[in-house]
Write an enzyme that holds these catalytic residues in place. Structure first.
Site, mmCIF file in Angstrom:
data_model
loop_
_atom_site.group_PDB
_atom_site.id
_atom_site.type_symbol
_atom_site.label_atom_id
_atom_site.label_comp_id
_atom_site.label_asym_id
_atom_site.label_seq_id
_atom_site.Cartn_x
_atom_site.Cartn_y
_atom_site.Cartn_z
ATOM 1 C CG HIS A 1 -2.037 6.458 -3.670
ATOM 2 N ND1 HIS A 1 -3.091 6.707 -4.507
ATOM 3 C CD2 HIS A 1 -0.987 7.155 -4.175
ATOM 4 C CE1 HIS A 1 -2.705 7.526 -5.472
ATOM 5 N NE2 HIS A 1 -1.426 7.809 -5.292
ATOM 6 C CD GLU B 1 -6.357 5.884 -0.424
ATOM 7 O OE1 GLU B 1 -7.180 6.663 -0.925
ATOM 8 O OE2 GLU B 1 -5.122 6.026 -0.561
ATOM 9 C CB CYS C 1 -6.649 7.488 -7.071
ATOM 10 S SG CYS C 1 -5.692 5.996 -6.710
ATOM 11 C CB CYS D 1 -6.780 3.641 -3.757
ATOM 12 S SG CYS D 1 -5.011 3.975 -3.562
#
Length: 169
Positions: free
Chosen positions: A80, A82, A108, A111
């Site tokens: 991801h 992040e 999410c 993260c």
């Protein structure tokens, strides 16, 4: 003596969410492009990231599909935005303390854990994918953020809702 200062400049939020959006354009994901920008408490860009395959993983052989056997979809492999932004940073991780993270989608739960562990204290997101439906992942993120004192808010566009960037003169 009157001020000659420009009045139509970008706010900090507009600037950093714009950097996150620009970063998302590096993503090769055919469905969801997510960019991220991490900023220190004094508004200095520390790192950027976007969703994609891990370094060294041949993304031409990477399964970018969303459906099928789980091992043959992107979900088992994609990193991801992040997490990429956190891992891309080459400075002292103490710089993240009390900082902000600008990202397209509400983070999410995985993260969210990384964001909390870094010491980031504010999340600004521009879209609320699943946020309104309170999926388990989003609910877990909100619970962790609330418990750990991480503020989160949806980006509110000011007068600069569209920014055009021309790469050639």
């Amino acid at each position: 003596m009157g001020s000659l200062k420009r009045k139509d400049y970008l706010s900090w939020d507009e600037y950093f969410i714009g950097v996150a959006k620009l970063s998302s354009m590096r993503s090769k994901d055919p469905n969801t492009q997510v960019g991220c920008c991490i900023v220190s408490q004094d508004n200095r860009i520390l790192s950027v990231g976007y969703n994609g395959a891990p370094r060294g993983f041949d993304d031409d052989k990477f399964p970018w599909g969303r459906v099928g056997e789980r091992l043959n979809t992107k979900y088992m492999y994609v990193c991801h935005g992040e997490l990429n932004a956190i891992l891309n940073y080459r400075g002292n991780n103490k710089d993240f303390e009390n900082g902000k993270i600008y990202v397209h989608y509400f983070p999410c739960n995985e993260c969210a854990k990384a964001i909390i562990q870094c010491g980031i204290k504010e999340v600004i997101y521009s879209h609320s994918y699943d946020y309104d439906n309170h999926s388990d992942e989003m609910t877990a993120s909100m619970r962790m953020f609330d418990e750990c004192g991480v503020k989160y808010r949806k980006f509110e566009a000011g007068k600069h809702k569209k920014i055009e960037l021309e790469l050639e003169d």
